[in-house]
Design a protein around this motif. Structure first.
Motif, mmCIF file in Angstrom:
data_model
loop_
_atom_site.group_PDB
_atom_site.id
_atom_site.type_symbol
_atom_site.label_atom_id
_atom_site.label_comp_id
_atom_site.label_asym_id
_atom_site.label_seq_id
_atom_site.Cartn_x
_atom_site.Cartn_y
_atom_site.Cartn_z
ATOM 1 N N LEU A 619 66.403 81.487 127.343
ATOM 2 C CA LEU A 619 66.089 80.320 128.108
ATOM 3 C C LEU A 619 65.878 79.066 126.894
ATOM 4 O O LEU A 619 66.215 78.100 127.099
ATOM 5 N N ARG A 620 65.157 79.413 125.998
ATOM 6 C CA ARG A 620 64.608 78.588 125.072
ATOM 7 C C ARG A 620 66.032 78.225 124.207
ATOM 8 O O ARG A 620 65.925 76.919 123.722
ATOM 9 N N ALA A 621 66.952 79.007 123.783
ATOM 10 C CA ALA A 621 67.929 78.649 123.144
ATOM 11 C C ALA A 621 68.767 77.502 123.834
ATOM 12 O O ALA A 621 69.175 76.426 123.318
ATOM 13 N N VAL A 622 68.966 77.760 125.120
ATOM 14 C CA VAL A 622 69.527 76.734 125.765
ATOM 15 C C VAL A 622 69.098 75.296 125.863
ATOM 16 O O VAL A 622 69.508 74.139 125.980
ATOM 17 N N ARG A 623 67.542 75.359 126.146
ATOM 18 C CA ARG A 623 66.803 74.166 126.144
ATOM 19 C C ARG A 623 66.789 73.450 124.906
ATOM 20 O O ARG A 623 67.110 72.408 125.093
ATOM 21 N N PHE A 624 66.777 74.190 123.787
ATOM 22 C CA PHE A 624 66.844 73.291 122.519
ATOM 23 C C PHE A 624 68.054 72.994 122.181
ATOM 24 O O PHE A 624 68.501 71.686 121.972
ATOM 25 N N ASN A 666 60.781 70.428 133.468
ATOM 26 C CA ASN A 666 60.011 69.077 132.991
ATOM 27 C C ASN A 666 60.885 68.538 131.888
ATOM 28 O O ASN A 666 60.368 67.332 131.302
ATOM 29 N N GLU A 667 62.109 68.771 131.195
ATOM 30 C CA GLU A 667 62.750 68.101 130.459
ATOM 31 C C GLU A 667 63.145 66.920 130.961
ATOM 32 O O GLU A 667 63.384 66.566 131.933
ATOM 33 N N PRO A 668 63.622 65.972 129.883
ATOM 34 C CA PRO A 668 64.002 64.866 130.259
ATOM 35 C C PRO A 668 65.410 64.713 131.156
ATOM 36 O O PRO A 668 65.644 63.910 131.953
ATOM 37 N N GLU A 669 66.232 65.846 130.704
ATOM 38 C CA GLU A 669 67.390 65.945 131.448
ATOM 39 C C GLU A 669 67.579 67.287 131.958
ATOM 40 O O GLU A 669 68.417 67.943 131.365
ATOM 41 N N PRO A 670 66.757 67.838 132.898
ATOM 42 C CA PRO A 670 66.897 69.154 133.194
ATOM 43 C C PRO A 670 68.360 69.496 133.892
ATOM 44 O O PRO A 670 68.622 70.838 133.636
ATOM 45 N N ALA A 671 69.157 68.702 134.467
ATOM 46 C CA ALA A 671 70.365 69.140 134.981
ATOM 47 C C ALA A 671 71.312 69.676 134.017
ATOM 48 O O ALA A 671 72.045 70.561 134.152
#
Length: 878
Positions: A619-624, A666-671
């Protein structure tokens, strides 16, 4: 006379199949052959007037000329009507999905097909003949299919069942009604019986299969034994569950199995029962329950087929090395033969195991010349040739070992690897092992000026101070992880993580004393947290290395060096540190090439078991990747795809998954992150209940909706993540959404907001889009049922311009027309506090919205009038 019937103890599939049959045989009456299940009884209490049902006692069997039997073909299960199936004067039609039994008779129509539900058979015929059905009928038919397929998750479910449900949904089937009647809570009697079954449970290991047998005596008949058996199987996680309960004059036996070695139908046939391979039942008279349990156990022992053993899947003969063999030679052997590990023997004795991971780390650190004995694991777990596959699998998971030597009479006769187990469990699995080397070296570059640009002055002062304190103690201290990454990217990050080559707890106490902050210590992990008066905090950790007892577990920690500490991180871009000691303050330490990866826009894991050790890194890989507009290097992407294929994320606790998902939302662009999770196959492992393409349009529209709402003066909620979470679940029914909330342990209030949204958004959208002219107060009441966090999703769903304009009008009116009076004002008038206060104040609020009152005096006057009217018993005061 034509009659339609099913089996006794009628379930929803039986009821639905009868309703469907009535569409095919319009003149026939529905007749229940005996008892009906509690859920069906509750459903009929509300709907029976809509159905053409005839009581059995009013049926003159002599006048019956055609009998239609659904969801059953066994005469023993239709009570008094059984004689009709044998009467040559009666034309019998049968539609069933259960496997054929010896009770089969030659009927004019005999349709028996292995589907998830009998209703599906009849829906297909209704559809083929273009027979119209009402939304109510579609709902009943959907109830039947959902009930007998476990909402499409039972192994017996077929594509035809899914197609039938899709057709019914198109005809107006109401899923809210389906979820309401399928998810009825257990009665007190059922709860009591479940407790008895749990207490009486006996576990057996039969031919390697974990079997659970539970029993009870209730005296009276209690409905829902199949449901309780399913719940028992969920609680115990056995391979097969058999439940025997004595009720009234007989013993009811229900069985469920999740492995092919157990054939429930075959076992229940020994007691005159029937059903499916994975689910069957029987009803027995004239036998004591203890005698039945003993007989049942013996039959299970005879019928359960042996599971695969280690001997069946092991590789033999085994390639071995000696303790004196060099690491580089062991590496060559592994590469040449494709092994993931090698047993180490002295003579014929097994003395250890060396893994490819151990070899790769040693080679990475230039230790190829060292002997295998220096790095081999001497605490070797072994198994025997006759050990069942399930035991081998459990050992690999428990001890986090990739290979298990098979020992017989003290000699290694074979070896079982992860690939062997996975190939057995998933026939299409192709074992792959990748080697990755990061050749970065220690790069010392002064980033002091960058730190000054990015970090606030007070943070810089703290970092200077902690460096000076560390110097006094003879420690080295570094800022590490995300803060270093963001300093290089010139992005603000106030989460200060410090790595201490020394005692972090001692340093934290000294820092807390200097800054007047509170210190919280965690002795087990060698970490501490200093909370400052301004609400911020600083984390300090002793440089450590982590060992995982099994995949996805929390790590065991040992003290180590900075390099080892950084090597335990998730990605190279997060495995950098900046020195804080005087004289070297601002120097970048980069062992693994993180700076180069950051500049190149690459997310790269540090080693090839990174995702196995901690699947939340997926999940972190995708988030970064999405946050910084980066991409995974080919090696990391392959490792991620393999981890997804093996569903490693499902081994992680729900709490850890939700921690990462909440950060994503909570990311700026979660979509963008959610879309990437779907592309990579992670979405269905995190939200298996949610079809991504159904919610994708709304998720993508929410950023625009948020911007519009802000322009309208909408106060953005504190929990921004809940806005997206509601959007993810809005297409589900309340029961399913509640399960997701419970799985991820949302709070009661948050769960209620999700439930309220799902219950009301469709009606609110319809009412807001109505062509009728409505008062502002009426529109406000429509929106009042939705939580504020649902507004962005609600706006994103709107396509009608009139509805959007109404929405904005209400938002602005509510914001600018808040009443000025409250309960204290009513109390001051002499009224006694109570429920009437709310009604009166609500009336004032509505009048304010509609412009009927404008001043505080108007509000007080109206409120007083309302209270007098309400006290007189009038329903309305406006």
């Amino acid at each position: 006379m034509d009659i339609i019937t099913t089996h006794t103890n009628t379930d929803f599939d039986g009821l639905a199949a009868m309703v469907a049959a009535q569409k095919l045989y319009p003149g026939a009456d529905i007749v229940f052959p005996g008892k009906i299940s509690r859920n069906v009884e509750e459903f009929l209490a509300l709907h029976k007037d809509m159905l053409k049902i005839k009581p059995l006692k009013l049926v003159d069997l002599k006048k019956v000329r055609r009998l239609i039997v659904v969801d059953n073909h066994n005469p023993k299960r239709i009570g008094k009507l059984a004689k009709l199936m044998e009467d040559p004067k009666v034309e019998v039609h049968v539609y069933d999905h259960h496997p054929a039994t010896e009770c089969n008779l030659n009927h004019k129509t005999f349709v028996l097909e292995p589907l998830g539900a009998a209703t599906t058979l009849l829906v297909e015929r209704i559809r083929g003949k273009n027979i119209p059905i009402t939304p109510l009928e579609a709902t009943i038919l959907a109830l039947g299919i959902y009930d007998d397929t476990g909402c499409m998750v039972f192994a017996s479910t077929t594509p035809r069942d899914v197609e039938a449900v899709a057709y019914l949904l198109d005809k107006g089937a109401n899923l809210s009604v389906v979820s309401e009647f399928l998810g009825r809570p257990l009665t007190q009697e059922q709860q009591s019986l479940l407790k008895k079954l749990l207490v009486s449970s006996q576990r057996h290991n039969i031919n390697g299969v974990k079997v659970l047998i539970a029993s009870a005596d209730t005296g009276e008949f209690i409905d829902g034994l199949a449901l309780l058996t399913h719940k028992l199987s969920e609680i115990d996680q056995a391979d097969a569950v058999f439940v025997a309960v004595e009720m009234e004059d007989r013993i009811h036996v229900v069985s469920r199995a999740s492995v092919p070695e157990v054939n429930c139908r075959e076992i229940m046939a020994s007691f005159g029962g029937g059903g499916h391979v994975a689910a069957a039942s029987a009803s027995i008279k004239g036998l004591a329950i203890n005698d039945l349990k003993a007989e049942l156990l013996e039959i299970i022992k005879q019928k359960v087929r042996p599971m695969m053993t280690a001997r069946d899947i092991m590789s033999s003969p085994v390639k071995t090395v000696y303790p004196e063999t060099k690491i580089e030679e062991a590496n060559q052997v592994m590469l040449r033969y494709g092994h993931t590990g090698l047993p180490v023997v002295r003579g014929l004795e097994l003395v250890g195991v060396i893994s490819r991971r151990d070899v790769e780390k040693a080679m990475h650190h230039g230790l190829g010349h060292a002997p295998v004995k220096a790095y081999m694991n001497v605490n070797v777990h072994t198994t025997t040739p006759d050990a069942p596959l399930s035991q081998v699998q459990d050992m690999m998971i428990e001890f986090d070992i990739g290979r298990l030597p098979v020992v017989e009479n003290g000699r290694v006769v074979g070896i079982v690897s992860r690939s062997d187990v996975l190939r057995t469990l998933h026939g299409d699995f192709q074992g792959r092992y990748y080697t990755m080397f990061n050749k970065g070296s220690s790069n010392h570059v002064r980033y002091k000026n960058m730190m000054k640009r990015v970090l606030p002055e007070n943070i810089m002062e703290i970092l200077y101070l902690v460096g000076e304190l560390a110097q006094q103690y003879g420690y080295k201290v570094y800022a590490g992880g995300g803060i270093v990454r963001d300093i290089i990217l010139n992005v603000e990050n106030l989460d200060v993580d410090l790595i201490v080559e020394g005692d972090a707890i001692t340093l934290a106490r000294a820092l807390g004393e200097k800054l007047g902050g509170k210190v919280r210590t965690y002795e087990k992990f060698g970490t501490a947290e200093v909370s400052l008066k301004n609400g911020s905090w600083i984390d300090l950790a002793t440089a450590r290395v982590e060992f995982y007892e099994y995949p996805a577990a929390l790590p065991t920690v040992e003290t180590s060096s900075l390099k080892h500490d950084l090597y335990r991180r998730d990605f190279t871009i997060n495995a950098m540190a900046i020195s804080l000691n005087p004289g070297t303050f601002g120097e970048l330490v980069d062992f693994f090439g993180g700076r180069e990866d950051l500049y190149a826009g690459i997310v790269r894991v540090l080693h090839n078991l990174s995702f196995v050790e901690d699947p939340t890194r997926l999940l972190r890989a995708v988030r970064f990747e999405q946050r910084y507009q980066m991409h995974m290097d080919p090696q990391t992407l392959r490792l991620l795809e393999e981890a997804v294929h093996e569903q490693l994320i499902t081994r992680v606790s729900n709490e850890r998954i939700w921690y990462e998902m909440k950060i994503i939302l909570n990311e700026p662009e979660p979509a963008d992150v959610l879309h990437r999770l779907w592309e990579l196959g992670l979405w269905e492992q995190i939200f298996p209940e949610v079809t991504y393409w159904e919610v994708q349009p709304v998720l993508e529209e929410i950023p625009q909706a948020l911007m519009v709402l802000r322009n309208w003066g909408w106060d953005e909620p504190a929990e921004k993540w809940l806005v997206y979470f509601i959007a993810i679940l809005h297409w589900n029914d309340v029961q399913t959404a509640t399960r997701v909330c419970e799985r991820y342990t949302l709070g009661r209030r948050q769960t209620e907001k999700v439930q309220d949204t799902i219950k009301h958004w469709r009606n609110a959208l319809r009412d807001l889009s109505s062509p009728e002219n409505m008062k502002i107060s009426q529109l406000a009441r429509i929106l009042q049922v939705l939580p504020r966090e649902a507004y962005p999703m609600f706006l994103a769903l709107m396509e009608d311009r009139v509805a959007i304009q109404r929405f904005r009008k209400v938002m602005e009116a509510v914001r600018s027309n808040k009443p000025t009076i409250n309960g204290k004002d009513l109390k001051a008038m002499g009224f006694k506090p109570g429920p009437l206060f709310r009604k009166a104040l609500d009336a004032v609020w509505q009048a304010r919205l509609d412009g009927l009152v404008k001043t505080r005096e108007d509000e007080l006057k109206l409120a007083e009038q309302c209270m007098y009217k309400l006290q007189k018993g009038e329903q309305s005061c406006v």
